[in-house]
Structures are given as C-alpha cells and as structure tokens.
Scaffold this active site. Structure first.
Site, mmCIF file in Angstrom:
data_model
loop_
_atom_site.group_PDB
_atom_site.id
_atom_site.type_symbol
_atom_site.label_atom_id
_atom_site.label_comp_id
_atom_site.label_asym_id
_atom_site.label_seq_id
_atom_site.Cartn_x
_atom_site.Cartn_y
_atom_site.Cartn_z
ATOM 1 N N PRO A 31 0.861 -1.262 -0.081
ATOM 2 C CA PRO A 31 0.030 0.033 -0.081
ATOM 3 C C PRO A 31 0.973 1.305 0.022
ATOM 4 C CG PRO A 31 -0.056 -0.986 2.195
ATOM 5 C CD PRO A 31 0.772 -1.966 1.439
ATOM 6 N N CYS A 117 2.532 2.909 9.723
ATOM 7 C CA CYS A 117 2.941 4.363 9.237
ATOM 8 C C CYS A 117 3.468 5.291 10.308
ATOM 9 C CB CYS A 117 1.744 4.939 8.757
ATOM 10 S SG CYS A 117 2.476 6.611 8.006
HETATM 11 C C1 LIG Z 1 5.210 6.684 -1.286
HETATM 12 C C2 LIG Z 1 5.068 5.746 -0.249
HETATM 13 C C3 LIG Z 1 3.740 5.677 0.515
HETATM 14 C C4 LIG Z 1 3.333 4.485 1.229
HETATM 15 N N1 LIG Z 1 2.195 4.601 1.750
HETATM 16 C C5 LIG Z 1 1.827 3.649 2.778
HETATM 17 C C6 LIG Z 1 0.344 3.266 3.420
HETATM 18 O O1 LIG Z 1 -0.442 4.028 2.781
HETATM 19 N N2 LIG Z 1 0.349 2.228 3.918
HETATM 20 C C7 LIG Z 1 1.397 1.527 4.313
HETATM 21 O O2 LIG Z 1 0.915 0.570 5.060
HETATM 22 N N3 LIG Z 1 2.731 1.742 4.014
HETATM 23 C C8 LIG Z 1 2.864 2.647 3.135
HETATM 24 N N4 LIG Z 1 4.329 2.897 2.512
HETATM 25 C C9 LIG Z 1 5.288 1.707 3.086
HETATM 26 C C10 LIG Z 1 5.034 0.626 2.014
HETATM 27 O O3 LIG Z 1 3.823 0.045 2.035
HETATM 28 C C11 LIG Z 1 6.499 -0.194 2.302
HETATM 29 O O4 LIG Z 1 6.151 -1.122 3.516
HETATM 30 C C12 LIG Z 1 7.819 0.303 2.559
HETATM 31 O O5 LIG Z 1 7.863 1.217 1.041
HETATM 32 C C13 LIG Z 1 8.860 -0.658 2.416
HETATM 33 O O6 LIG Z 1 8.892 -1.679 1.502
HETATM 34 P P1 LIG Z 1 9.989 -1.473 0.299
HETATM 35 O O7 LIG Z 1 11.193 -1.972 1.105
HETATM 36 O O8 LIG Z 1 9.777 -2.298 -0.558
HETATM 37 O O9 LIG Z 1 10.165 -0.046 -0.107
HETATM 38 C C14 LIG Z 1 4.329 3.669 1.878
HETATM 39 C C15 LIG Z 1 5.610 3.879 1.047
HETATM 40 C C16 LIG Z 1 5.884 4.709 0.146
HETATM 41 C C17 LIG Z 1 7.237 4.880 -0.520
#
Ligand SMILES: Cc1cc2nc3c(=O)[nH]c(=O)nc-3n(C[C@H](O)[C@H](O)[C@H](O)COP(=O)(O)O)c2cc1C
Length: 181
Positions: A31, A117
């Site tokens: 998300p 978050c």
């Molecule tokens: C632009 C952006 C918006 C995000 N919004 C949410 C969100 O609404 N809800 C959530 O649980 N995590 C949110 N996250 C976290 C991501 O879901 C994810 O857990 C985080 O980017 C780590 O994963 P990665 O290592 O693949 O980047 C967001 C991340 C980014 C970069």
C-alpha cells in the site's frame, strides 16, 4: 466467551480467507499513499501482476464522518484488481466496526489495519505505528474489525517498534489475535 476468544474463533473460519489459497511464495503490491489508487493498480496488473493488491490507507474516522464523500475515491476499484485489500487506519474501535461493515458490503477481499505508518501527522493522533506502544487499544481495534468483518480476513501491517524495538512483545500481542496475515 471473551472478546479475544471470540475474535480468535472468527479467524479459524477460512472459507473466505484468500490468504490461505495464495501460491507460495507470493508477492504483494505494498500500500502506498498517493500512489496505489485504482489506475495505478490496473497499470501494475498489466505489467507484472502481484498476488495481492492494497488500496492506499484510508481513515476510519473519515469513512464514518459526514466527509465520507471526501475519502470515497480511495476505495474505488475494478474487478481486475482482485484480491484487493482495503487498508484502514484510525484509533476509534466504533469507527473500525462501522468501517469494516461498509468495506465488506463494498466487496473487498480483505481489510488491513495500518499499524506501521510513522508519519507524525497520524502517529501524533495515537494511530498507525503509535499503536505499537498502546497494545490495549490495538487489541480493541483488531477485535472490533474482526467482529464486524466476519469471514473477510483482517490483516495487520506493522513494524518492529515505534520508538524502540519491541519485536517479541508486540509480535506476541498481534499473534494472540490471530490476524490473517
Ligand atoms: C510513497 C509511499 C507511500 C506509502 N504509503 C503507505 C501506506 O499508505 N500504508 C502502508 O502500510 N505503507 C505505506 N508505505 C510503506 C510501504 O507499503 C512499504 O512497507 C515500504 O515502502 C517498504 O517496502 P520497500 O522496502 O519495498 O520499499 C508507503 C511507502 C511509500 C514509499
């Protein structure tokens, strides 16, 4: 029967629990606020379909308020985006209950509670990652969501701590409530 026992019992009914039937290993589209709207999910479905899609996180207070029309666009989806999990956040158990009833009626395949978050705007309200330091409220929210959602799986997305790592005690709190994922 206690609320925790009841919530645990609900989770043992896997009939509608898509998490149980996913191929393993599986990938999900995480998300992302301001990113994972319906148009983005359809685009991703075309170029590299994950096993699960999530909405952006949506406020339970917003859904339960007169301002519902202001957040409704976050919950728009097409059949091409299934299985689709609606991610919610907030800190009011009554609003979790009402929201989960609404989301079930809207046909979501699952509901995910954002307990990860760290953005100050939400954590300052005691929601999302701040719930890690308020396990009693976190428990109440999960129980309210599970009671309202019935057979629709409730999952939790979280992190290992808010200000300090609490991997074991926080993990234990969550696992006692048997989230779907
Ligand atoms: C632009 C952006 C918006 C995000 N919004 C949410 C969100 O609404 N809800 C959530 O649980 N995590 C949110 N996250 C976290 C991501 O879901 C994810 O857990 C985080 O980017 C780590 O994963 P990665 O290592 O693949 O980047 C967001 C991340 C980014 C970069």
């Amino acid at each position: 029967m206690s609320a925790i026992e009841n919530a645990t019992k609900i989770s043992s009914n896997h009939q509608n629990n898509f998490w149980k039937t996913l191929p393993r290993p599986f990938s999900v589209l995480a998300p992302m606020e301001d990113v994972t709207d319906s148009a983005f999910r359809r685009f991703i479905a075309k170029c590299g379909r994950p096993a699960v899609f999530y909405t952006e996180f949506t406020s339970t207070d917003g859904i339960c308020s007169a301002g519902f029309s202001g957040v409704k666009h976050r919950l728009k989806y097409t059949e091409d985006e299934r299985p689709l999990v609606a991610q919610i956040w907030g800190n009011n158990p009554d609003n979790y209950f009402k929201t989960c009833r609404i989301l079930c009626e809207m046909g979501f395949d699952g509901i995910d509670i954002n307990m990860g978050c760290p953005v100050p705007k939400v954590a300052k309200k005691g929601a999302c990652s701040a719930l890690i330091d308020n396990p009693d409220l976190a428990r109440e929210l999960i129980i309210a969501a599970k009671e309202a959602a019935g057979k629709i799986p409730i999952s939790v997305k979280t992190r290992l701590g808010f200000k300090h790592l609490k991997t074991e005690e926080w993990g234990q709190t969550l696992l006692e409530l048997k989230p779907a994922a």
